[in-house]
Design a protein around this motif. Structure first.
Motif, mmCIF file in Angstrom:
data_model
loop_
_atom_site.group_PDB
_atom_site.id
_atom_site.type_symbol
_atom_site.label_atom_id
_atom_site.label_comp_id
_atom_site.label_asym_id
_atom_site.label_seq_id
_atom_site.Cartn_x
_atom_site.Cartn_y
_atom_site.Cartn_z
ATOM 1 N N LEU A 153 -0.930 4.106 4.884
ATOM 2 C CA LEU A 153 -1.735 3.201 4.438
ATOM 3 C C LEU A 153 -1.248 2.154 3.798
ATOM 4 C CD1 LEU A 153 -4.930 2.543 4.908
ATOM 5 C CD2 LEU A 153 -5.108 4.017 2.515
ATOM 6 N N TRP A 154 -1.559 0.834 3.925
ATOM 7 C CA TRP A 154 -0.723 -0.002 3.111
ATOM 8 C C TRP A 154 -1.133 -0.238 1.648
ATOM 9 C CZ3 TRP A 154 3.576 -1.886 5.207
ATOM 10 C CH2 TRP A 154 3.782 -2.178 6.417
ATOM 11 N N ARG A 191 -0.795 -6.128 -4.425
ATOM 12 C CA ARG A 191 -2.583 -6.236 -4.502
ATOM 13 C C ARG A 191 -2.902 -7.475 -3.643
ATOM 14 N NH1 ARG A 191 -4.679 -2.711 -7.835
ATOM 15 N NH2 ARG A 191 -3.366 -1.564 -9.355
ATOM 16 N N ARG A 192 -3.998 -7.344 -3.243
ATOM 17 C CA ARG A 192 -4.510 -8.529 -2.581
ATOM 18 C C ARG A 192 -4.984 -9.421 -3.687
ATOM 19 N NH1 ARG A 192 -8.146 -5.905 2.284
ATOM 20 N NH2 ARG A 192 -6.444 -4.779 3.383
ATOM 21 N N ALA A 222 -8.849 1.170 -0.613
ATOM 22 C CA ALA A 222 -8.967 2.499 -1.241
ATOM 23 C C ALA A 222 -7.997 2.698 -2.383
ATOM 24 C CB ALA A 222 -8.780 3.346 -0.245
ATOM 25 N N LEU A 223 -6.818 2.120 -1.992
ATOM 26 C CA LEU A 223 -5.619 2.428 -3.030
ATOM 27 C C LEU A 223 -5.625 1.524 -4.354
ATOM 28 C CD1 LEU A 223 -2.661 3.082 -0.547
ATOM 29 C CD2 LEU A 223 -3.904 4.656 -2.237
ATOM 30 N N GLN A 224 -6.235 0.262 -3.740
ATOM 31 C CA GLN A 224 -6.203 -0.637 -5.104
ATOM 32 C C GLN A 224 -7.431 -0.294 -6.047
ATOM 33 O OE1 GLN A 224 -4.822 -4.228 -4.826
ATOM 34 N NE2 GLN A 224 -3.653 -2.537 -3.705
ATOM 35 N N ALA A 225 -8.549 0.450 -5.578
ATOM 36 C CA ALA A 225 -9.294 1.012 -6.394
ATOM 37 C C ALA A 225 -9.052 2.255 -7.236
ATOM 38 C CB ALA A 225 -10.847 1.424 -5.414
ATOM 39 N N LEU A 226 -7.745 3.017 -6.637
ATOM 40 C CA LEU A 226 -7.593 4.258 -7.194
ATOM 41 C C LEU A 226 -6.740 4.101 -8.304
ATOM 42 C CD1 LEU A 226 -7.366 7.440 -7.098
ATOM 43 C CD2 LEU A 226 -5.436 6.918 -5.405
ATOM 44 N N LEU A 266 3.122 5.801 -5.336
ATOM 45 C CA LEU A 266 2.338 4.893 -6.088
ATOM 46 C C LEU A 266 2.149 5.587 -7.559
ATOM 47 C CD1 LEU A 266 -0.455 3.614 -3.718
ATOM 48 C CD2 LEU A 266 1.564 2.721 -4.001
ATOM 49 N N LEU A 267 2.253 4.975 -8.655
ATOM 50 C CA LEU A 267 2.332 5.304 -10.125
ATOM 51 C C LEU A 267 1.790 4.444 -10.975
ATOM 52 C CD1 LEU A 267 3.649 7.460 -12.236
ATOM 53 C CD2 LEU A 267 5.866 5.996 -12.202
#
Length: 217
Positions: free
Chosen positions: A183-184, A215-216, A189-193, A165-166
């Protein structure tokens, strides 16, 4: 096929194996090797996995080191599934790892699974700053940074693949180890990061393919 991109002032290359190559520094970075995962699960009464996962990971790592000619290696934490797994490495695997480390500047970054030194040599650090980049296990600190921990994965043509992820300030590496799961990318957690416009660099056995980070709604 690899994928080259800038982060800060560094020019980096994602490899299909899930390793990160920094040619100007002759450096290879890998995350979440989880050596000894099958042994740790068996010791704790968990699911039984084929006992060759450490050897399979070492084989990929050796191939990447030979291909890149890297003289420095950064392991971004969770290199061992726990500290007992580090101490209980099969002797053949232990000697193989020591041979790969010989003559290289080798850094073990502390992870949540292995938050302490081993007797394998190399440097053991909470995080490392090198030529303008911060290397740490869990992302979210001052950047530009390279981190791991989350084992990101994404779907491509209906199949799950490990993914880098970049965004403009950070890079999250996929798990390098065998049997590590993931982790999808659209997990909260990844959406926030990751910032707006982030890419998922999806890895297959032969290439890296950048796509917009899922993204959701």
């Amino acid at each position: 096929m690899t994928y080259a991109f800038p982060l800060g002032h560094a020019r980096l290359t994602a490899l299909p194996s899930g390793a990160l190559h920094w040619p100007d520094e002759r450096l290879l970075c890998v995350s979440d090797l989880h050596f000894g995962k099958s042994e740790r699960l068996a010791r704790r009464g968990g699911a039984l996995l084929p006992p060759y996962e450490t050897r399979a990971t070492l084989l990929r790592l050796e191939a990447d080191l030979d291909a890149t000619g890297a003289r420095a290696v950064i392991c971004l934490g969770d290199s061992f599934d726990d500290l007992a797994a580090a101490e209980g490495l099969d002797e053949t695997d232990r000697l193989w790892l020591l041979r790969l480390m010989a003559g290289r500047d080798w850094v073990w970054i502390e992870g949540n699974h292995d938050a302490g030194p081993t007797d394998l040599g190399g440097s053991h650090l909470a995080e490392l700053h090198r030529a303008g980049l911060a290397f740490r296990h869990v992302g979210g600190g001052a950047g530009p940074e390279v981190s791991g921990h989350y084992h990101p994965k994404a779907r491509l043509a209906g199949k799950a693949h490990r993914a880098f992820l970049l965004d403009e300030n950070r890079l999250v590496l996929p798990a390098y180890g065998t049997f590590t799961g993931g982790l999808w990318c659209d997990d909260p957690a990844l959406q926030a990061l990751m910032g707006p416009g982030a890419l998922a660099i999806v890895t297959t056995p032969t290439r890296c393919l950048p796509i917009p980070m899922p993204r959701r709604p």
